[in-house]
Each structure stands twice: as structure tokens, then as C-alpha cells.
Write a protein that holds these residues in place. Structure first.
Motif, PDB file in Angstrom:
ATOM      1  N   VAL A 191      46.647  -9.448 -10.416  1.00  0.00           N
ATOM      2  CA  VAL A 191      46.377  -9.915 -11.772  1.00  0.00           C
ATOM      3  C   VAL A 191      46.016 -11.395 -11.712  1.00  0.00           C
ATOM      4  O   VAL A 191      46.467 -12.129 -10.827  1.00  0.00           O
ATOM      5  CB  VAL A 191      47.602  -9.660 -12.685  1.00  0.00           C
ATOM      6  N   ALA A 192      45.165 -11.848 -12.655  1.00  0.00           N
ATOM      7  CA  ALA A 192      44.767 -13.252 -12.728  1.00  0.00           C
ATOM      8  C   ALA A 192      44.392 -13.585 -14.163  1.00  0.00           C
ATOM      9  O   ALA A 192      44.042 -12.698 -14.956  1.00  0.00           O
ATOM     10  CB  ALA A 192      43.580 -13.531 -11.799  1.00  0.00           C
ATOM     11  N   VAL A 193      44.464 -14.863 -14.500  1.00  0.00           N
ATOM     12  CA  VAL A 193      44.053 -15.354 -15.819  1.00  0.00           C
ATOM     13  C   VAL A 193      42.958 -16.379 -15.609  1.00  0.00           C
ATOM     14  O   VAL A 193      43.074 -17.262 -14.745  1.00  0.00           O
ATOM     15  CB  VAL A 193      45.232 -15.985 -16.578  1.00  0.00           C
ATOM     16  N   GLY A 194      41.860 -16.274 -16.372  1.00  0.00           N
ATOM     17  CA  GLY A 194      40.765 -17.220 -16.188  1.00  0.00           C
ATOM     18  C   GLY A 194      39.723 -17.094 -17.265  1.00  0.00           C
ATOM     19  O   GLY A 194      40.014 -16.672 -18.383  1.00  0.00           O
ATOM     20  N   GLY A 195      38.476 -17.461 -16.924  1.00  0.00           N
ATOM     21  CA  GLY A 195      37.417 -17.491 -17.911  1.00  0.00           C
ATOM     22  C   GLY A 195      37.532 -18.738 -18.769  1.00  0.00           C
ATOM     23  O   GLY A 195      38.470 -19.539 -18.631  1.00  0.00           O
ATOM     24  N   PRO A 196      36.605 -18.937 -19.702  1.00  0.00           N
ATOM     25  CA  PRO A 196      36.652 -20.119 -20.574  1.00  0.00           C
ATOM     26  C   PRO A 196      37.983 -20.236 -21.301  1.00  0.00           C
ATOM     27  O   PRO A 196      38.432 -19.300 -21.962  1.00  0.00           O
ATOM     28  CB  PRO A 196      35.496 -19.863 -21.557  1.00  0.00           C
ATOM     29  N   GLY A 197      38.649 -21.376 -21.125  1.00  0.00           N
ATOM     30  CA  GLY A 197      39.913 -21.612 -21.810  1.00  0.00           C
ATOM     31  C   GLY A 197      41.077 -20.779 -21.312  1.00  0.00           C
ATOM     32  O   GLY A 197      42.109 -20.706 -21.975  1.00  0.00           O
ATOM     33  N   LYS A 255      41.389 -17.632 -21.343  1.00  0.00           N
ATOM     34  CA  LYS A 255      41.675 -16.682 -22.412  1.00  0.00           C
ATOM     35  C   LYS A 255      41.440 -15.227 -22.020  1.00  0.00           C
ATOM     36  O   LYS A 255      41.571 -14.331 -22.846  1.00  0.00           O
ATOM     37  CB  LYS A 255      40.824 -17.027 -23.640  1.00  0.00           C
ATOM     38  N   THR A 256      41.105 -15.010 -20.740  1.00  0.00           N
ATOM     39  CA  THR A 256      40.849 -13.638 -20.293  1.00  0.00           C
ATOM     40  C   THR A 256      41.822 -13.261 -19.189  1.00  0.00           C
ATOM     41  O   THR A 256      42.063 -14.031 -18.262  1.00  0.00           O
ATOM     42  CB  THR A 256      39.403 -13.481 -19.779  1.00  0.00           C
ATOM     43  N   LEU A 257      42.369 -12.059 -19.311  1.00  0.00           N
ATOM     44  CA  LEU A 257      43.275 -11.505 -18.314  1.00  0.00           C
ATOM     45  C   LEU A 257      42.508 -10.491 -17.471  1.00  0.00           C
ATOM     46  O   LEU A 257      41.797  -9.632 -18.004  1.00  0.00           O
ATOM     47  CB  LEU A 257      44.450 -10.814 -19.016  1.00  0.00           C
ATOM     48  N   PHE A 258      42.627 -10.611 -16.148  1.00  0.00           N
ATOM     49  CA  PHE A 258      41.947  -9.704 -15.223  1.00  0.00           C
ATOM     50  C   PHE A 258      42.984  -8.954 -14.394  1.00  0.00           C
ATOM     51  O   PHE A 258      44.045  -9.485 -14.068  1.00  0.00           O
ATOM     52  CB  PHE A 258      41.025 -10.484 -14.280  1.00  0.00           C
ATOM     53  N   ALA A 259      42.644  -7.700 -14.036  1.00  0.00           N
ATOM     54  CA  ALA A 259      43.549  -6.893 -13.220  1.00  0.00           C
ATOM     55  C   ALA A 259      42.753  -6.033 -12.261  1.00  0.00           C
ATOM     56  O   ALA A 259      41.819  -5.329 -12.674  1.00  0.00           O
ATOM     57  CB  ALA A 259      44.429  -6.005 -14.109  1.00  0.00           C
ATOM     58  N   GLY A 260      43.108  -6.090 -10.992  1.00  0.00           N
ATOM     59  CA  GLY A 260      42.514  -5.217  -9.999  1.00  0.00           C
ATOM     60  C   GLY A 260      43.363  -3.973  -9.840  1.00  0.00           C
ATOM     61  O   GLY A 260      44.591  -4.035  -9.875  1.00  0.00           O
ATOM     62  N   SER A 261      42.722  -2.840  -9.648  1.00  0.00           N
ATOM     63  CA  SER A 261      43.447  -1.575  -9.676  1.00  0.00           C
ATOM     64  C   SER A 261      43.144  -0.698  -8.470  1.00  0.00           C
ATOM     65  O   SER A 261      42.138  -0.850  -7.773  1.00  0.00           O
ATOM     66  CB  SER A 261      43.112  -0.801 -10.959  1.00  0.00           C
ATOM     67  N   TRP A 262      44.042   0.252  -8.288  1.00  0.00           N
ATOM     68  CA  TRP A 262      43.887   1.293  -7.283  1.00  0.00           C
ATOM     69  C   TRP A 262      42.659   2.167  -7.600  1.00  0.00           C
ATOM     70  O   TRP A 262      42.153   2.883  -6.746  1.00  0.00           O
ATOM     71  CB  TRP A 262      45.159   2.130  -7.283  1.00  0.00           C
ATOM     72  N   ASP A 263      42.178   2.122  -8.849  1.00  0.00           N
ATOM     73  CA  ASP A 263      41.033   2.948  -9.242  1.00  0.00           C
ATOM     74  C   ASP A 263      39.691   2.318  -8.855  1.00  0.00           C
ATOM     75  O   ASP A 263      38.632   2.815  -9.228  1.00  0.00           O
ATOM     76  CB  ASP A 263      41.067   3.245 -10.743  1.00  0.00           C
ATOM     77  N   LYS A 264      39.735   1.171  -8.132  1.00  0.00           N
ATOM     78  CA  LYS A 264      38.557   0.468  -7.584  1.00  0.00           C
ATOM     79  C   LYS A 264      37.882  -0.453  -8.596  1.00  0.00           C
ATOM     80  O   LYS A 264      36.905  -1.123  -8.248  1.00  0.00           O
ATOM     81  CB  LYS A 264      37.527   1.445  -7.007  1.00  0.00           C
ATOM     82  N   TYR A 265      38.378  -0.502  -9.834  1.00  0.00           N
ATOM     83  CA  TYR A 265      37.781  -1.365 -10.849  1.00  0.00           C
ATOM     84  C   TYR A 265      38.595  -2.645 -11.019  1.00  0.00           C
ATOM     85  O   TYR A 265      39.773  -2.714 -10.688  1.00  0.00           O
ATOM     86  CB  TYR A 265      37.728  -0.651 -12.208  1.00  0.00           C
ATOM     87  N   ILE A 266      37.917  -3.659 -11.615  1.00  0.00           N
ATOM     88  CA  ILE A 266      38.598  -4.834 -12.127  1.00  0.00           C
ATOM     89  C   ILE A 266      38.495  -4.769 -13.643  1.00  0.00           C
ATOM     90  O   ILE A 266      37.390  -4.719 -14.203  1.00  0.00           O
ATOM     91  CB  ILE A 266      37.953  -6.132 -11.609  1.00  0.00           C
ATOM     92  N   TRP A 267      39.629  -4.724 -14.296  1.00  0.00           N
ATOM     93  CA  TRP A 267      39.691  -4.611 -15.744  1.00  0.00           C
ATOM     94  C   TRP A 267      39.898  -5.987 -16.366  1.00  0.00           C
ATOM     95  O   TRP A 267      40.400  -6.908 -15.726  1.00  0.00           O
ATOM     96  CB  TRP A 267      40.839  -3.685 -16.151  1.00  0.00           C
ATOM     97  N   SER A 268      39.544  -6.131 -17.639  1.00  0.00           N
ATOM     98  CA  SER A 268      39.772  -7.404 -18.325  1.00  0.00           C
ATOM     99  C   SER A 268      40.132  -7.160 -19.787  1.00  0.00           C
ATOM    100  O   SER A 268      39.768  -6.140 -20.379  1.00  0.00           O
ATOM    101  CB  SER A 268      38.536  -8.304 -18.228  1.00  0.00           C
ATOM    102  N   TRP A 269      40.886  -8.125 -20.328  1.00  0.00           N
ATOM    103  CA  TRP A 269      41.314  -8.086 -21.731  1.00  0.00           C
ATOM    104  C   TRP A 269      41.328  -9.498 -22.292  1.00  0.00           C
ATOM    105  O   TRP A 269      41.506 -10.481 -21.560  1.00  0.00           O
ATOM    106  CB  TRP A 269      42.734  -7.535 -21.871  1.00  0.00           C
ATOM    107  N   ASP A 270      41.184  -9.619 -23.596  1.00  0.00           N
ATOM    108  CA  ASP A 270      41.452 -10.877 -24.280  1.00  0.00           C
ATOM    109  C   ASP A 270      42.968 -11.090 -24.261  1.00  0.00           C
ATOM    110  O   ASP A 270      43.727 -10.201 -24.674  1.00  0.00           O
ATOM    111  CB  ASP A 270      40.936 -10.822 -25.722  1.00  0.00           C
ATOM    112  N   VAL A 271      43.414 -12.237 -23.768  1.00  0.00           N
ATOM    113  CA  VAL A 271      44.848 -12.470 -23.611  1.00  0.00           C
ATOM    114  C   VAL A 271      45.586 -12.341 -24.934  1.00  0.00           C
ATOM    115  O   VAL A 271      46.664 -11.744 -25.006  1.00  0.00           O
ATOM    116  CB  VAL A 271      45.108 -13.862 -22.987  1.00  0.00           C
ATOM    117  N   THR A 272      45.018 -12.898 -26.000  1.00  0.00           N
ATOM    118  CA  THR A 272      45.722 -12.936 -27.282  1.00  0.00           C
ATOM    119  C   THR A 272      45.670 -11.601 -28.026  1.00  0.00           C
ATOM    120  O   THR A 272      46.696 -11.070 -28.466  1.00  0.00           O
ATOM    121  CB  THR A 272      45.131 -14.039 -28.180  1.00  0.00           C
TER     122      THR A 272
END
Length: 392
Positions: A87-93, A95-112
Motif C-alpha cells: 500500500v502507498a499514499v501519493g499523487g497530488p496532495g 490524496k490518492t491511496l494505492f494498493a498492489g494485489s495478488w490479482d496482479k492489479y494496482i488499485w486506487s481510491w480517493d483517500v477522503t
């Protein structure tokens, strides 16, 4: 072999049954003020917006924001149908949460808002490490996978900018990635990668391209080595630490050691700590070095003397990550046992923990009451998790 008392125990050896029983007996302890979750925790990072919160990567396929002071665990980011490994937090400000998964994808969400964002696709096996950085003014995400590849992504467009692979020394599954805070510039970053082989690699990356950095040989003046090779097997974690004017690289490995690789000496060990078992996590403060891993304990080492100062007991399965909070005044650990534990790092608190541990060993203190804990692993779950956590 003991006679089985349940279907789960039917194919267990005596040693496996004893391990299960020991973990069950230890599960109810309250050391480290545990926050108990129902999922195995595989990684964690601090929340840059809150000094008392962390984000956890969970085997249930989600990321959770946890306040270690209040115990609030209600903010959950969902999407993956397989374990989240990093897991990592980054992007402008930030404000984006990233997660690497066993499913081979990197997912992202708005933190707030927790609204799902872009999904990055390109790896052909587990995504095991991610880090956010800025290159040439562009917000970038860098990922490493069990497919032996490191990928650089443009966060805004989702475009894959580069794919890094070692063309000289065969690289195995990527375990960790970290950006060098000293040698990186606005237009060119220095990335350090660790993998299931014992080699540590450094890469110079720009928007236009990349190259693998050759290292000065510590044994032959004027000669070069293709990688940093100071461990015997898998390197699990990389941490840059500022100690005075130097910013050295701390590493930990399945060979049972954690090492401080001196920048001024060409990234050869300045200090080596013998933890004694697979070391999955290392963290550092001005005063202490923390190591943890398969043996379940967190060991605190005095940086000035290099000696073991304190052993913190509480987890009852492998510790997968360590985070330092409050400027080094406390640490947070996460584990496959599904608990998050917080440990004060002031010397007086560690002295107290040493005394309590001595009393327990001498039988002065009664064992902590055993409370039912949901989610103790079955044999099948143990096997599944072993496949996830072991070297590729």
C-alpha cells in the motif's frame, strides 16, 4: 502423530498441532494494546494526514485506515478480490491511496471519499511493492511484482512509462522499492529495489528513460559490481535513515540479519544485526534499530552499542511490517495474526517491558487470560498464506 480431534487437525503433525496450540494460548494477550482485525495484515504505511493513523494491506482484499490511538477501524477501501500485499499514499496532495494485489492489479481510491479511482494493469503476477514519487514534475507510481518486473506509471493518465529488468544478473520477484532521498533530483530519481534473490539494485530513472547503476567494488579499487550483494538470500525491506550527515540504507533479509549499508563506503555494511530468524521488517530511530519477522518478536537494538536492548512480545504469528510514529517515540507493528500493536520507545518504557518479560519468565506474573480470537488460521489458510509470503 496425535489422534486428530477435528477435521482441521487430521493431517497435522505433532509439531504443527503444538504450534497451533501455542498460538491459540498466546492470542489473548494485551501487550502492545492490540487492535484486533479479522484479516491477516501483510503491510502498512503511515497516514500522512494523521500522526496516529496507518493504512493496512489485508489478505481479505481490502485496505483499512486505522487510528492506533482510538482503535477506529471503520474506514475500509474495497475492490480487490484477492489479498492486498502492499500500500502507498501519493499523487497530488497525497490524496490518492494505492494498493498492489495478488490479482496482479494496482488499485486506487480517493483517500477522503473512498471513491475508486484508476486501476493499473500490466503485471503478470502478484504486485508486491509500490512507491509514489515525482519525476520531472510528473506524479508517478512505481510498482514491482512477482513477475520480476519494475514498472513506472504516470498517475494522471495511467500510461506505463518504463519497464525495468536486470539484463545481467537474473532478477527474481521484487520485494520492496524505495526512492533515495539524497541522490534523487527534480528530473531524475534513484530507485533502490530488493527481491527474492539477495541482490540489491539501484536504478536512475527519468521521464525519457532509465539505466541500472553499477556499484563501486569494495574489494577492487576502480572495479565495478553490477549489484549490491551483502545478504545471502531474499531481501525483504529497504529503509533510508538519516544519521547525522549521512543517509544510509538499512536492509533486512531471510538470512536472519539486518544491515546498515554505508553510503560513504559504497553501500557495504557498517553495522550488522543478527536477529536470528527470517527478518521481514526493519525500522530505525535516532536511538534504536527495530527488527521483526517470523519469530513473532520485535527486537530493539541500541544503535550506539549494537547490542540487543529489549524484546517485545505480543504477536503470535509472523510480523510483516514496522512503522515508526511520533518522531521515533513509538512504533507500530502489524502481523499475520491480524493485530496491530503500538509500542512506546522511550528507554523507561523499554526498561519496564524488560522487567515484565523477566517476571513472566520467572513465573512471577500469571499468564495473560486467553480470550477467544476470531480468525485463527486453519491448515488450509496456513498453506495459502505460505504461498503468498514465501520466496517466488
Amino acid at each position: 502423530m496425535n489422534q486428530a480431534t477435528s477435521s482441521e487437525q487430521f493431517f497435522q503433525t505433532d509439531a504443527e498441532q503444538a504450534l497451533q496450540e501455542r498460538r491459540a494460548a498466546k492470542a489473548g494477550n494485551k501487550y502492545g494494546n492490540p487492535v484486533v482485525l479479522k484479516s491477516k495484515l501483510l503491510a502498512a504505511v503511515p497516514d500522512p494526514a494523521s500522526p496516529s493513523s496507518i493504512f493496512t494491506a489485508e489478505s481479505a482484499g481490502s485496505v483499512r485506515r486505522v487510528n492506533v490511538d482510538t482503535g477506529d477501524t471503520k474506514q475500509v477501501y474495497r475492490g480487490p478480490s484477492a489479498p492486498v500485499t502492499c500500500v502507498a499514499v501519493g499523487g497530488p496532495g497525497n490524496k490518492t491511496l494505492f494498493a498492489g494485489s495478488w490479482d496482479k492489479y494496482i488499485w486506487s481510491w480517493d483517500v477522503t471519499s473512498k471513491a475508486p479511482g484508476r486501476k493499473y494493469s500490466g503485471h503478470t503476477d502478484f504486485v508486491k511493492a509500490i512507491v509514489c514519487t515525482k519525476i520531472g514534475g510528473k506524479e508517478c507510481l512505481i510498482s514491482g511484482g512477482a513477475d520480476k518486473k519494475i514498472m513506472v506509471w504516470d498517475i494522471e493518465t495511467g500510461a506505463r512509462l518504463h519497464v525495468l529488468q536486470d539484463q545481467t544478473v537474473s532478477m527474481m520477484a521484487v520485494q520492496d522499492l524505495v526512492v533515495d532521498p539524497v541522490q534523487s533530483t527534480a528530473d531524475s530519481i534513484i530507485l533502490v529495489s530488493a527481491s527474492s534473490d539477495p541482490h540489491i539494485r539501484r536504478w536512475q530513472i527519468t521521464l525519457d528513460g532509465f539505466e541500472q547503476i553499477k556499484e563501486a567494488s569494495p574489494d577492487e579499487p576502480g572495479a565495478a559490481r553490477h549489484t549490491i550483494l551483502e545478504h545471502d538470500t531474499t531481501v525483504y525491506k529497504l529503509v533510508f535513515d538519516r544519521d547525522g550527515e549521512e543517509v544510509d540504507l538499512w536492509t533486512c533479509s531471510g538470512d536472519g540479519t539486518a544491515k546498515c549499508l554505508s553510503r560513504l563506503k559504497g553501500f557495504v555494511p557498517d553495522d550488522s544485526i543478527q536477529h536470528g530468524a527470517h527478518v521481514r521488517a526493519v525500522a530505525v530511530t535516532d536511538q534504536w534499530v527495530l527488527t521483526a519477522g517470523r519469530d513473532e518478536d520485535i527486537k530493539i537494538w541500541d544503535r550506539s552499542s549494537g547490542k540487543l536492548y529489549c524484546t517485545l512480545e505480543g504477536h503470535y504469528n509472523e510480523v510483516t511490517d514496522l512503522i515508526v510514529l511520533d518522531g521515533g517515540n513509538r512504533a507500530v507493528s502489524v502481523s499475520i495474526d491480524g493485530t496491530i500493536r503500538t509500542w512506546p520507545l522511550q528507554r523507561a518504557d523499554l526498561d519496564k517491558a524488560n522487567k515484565e518479560r523477566e517476571d513472566r519468565a520467572a513465573g512471577v506474573e500469571k499468564a495473560a487470560p486467553v480470550e477467544p480470537v476470531e480468525g485463527l488460521m486453519t491448515v488450509e489458510e496456513e498453506a495459502e498464506l505460505a504461498a503468498l509470503m514465501e520466496e517466488d
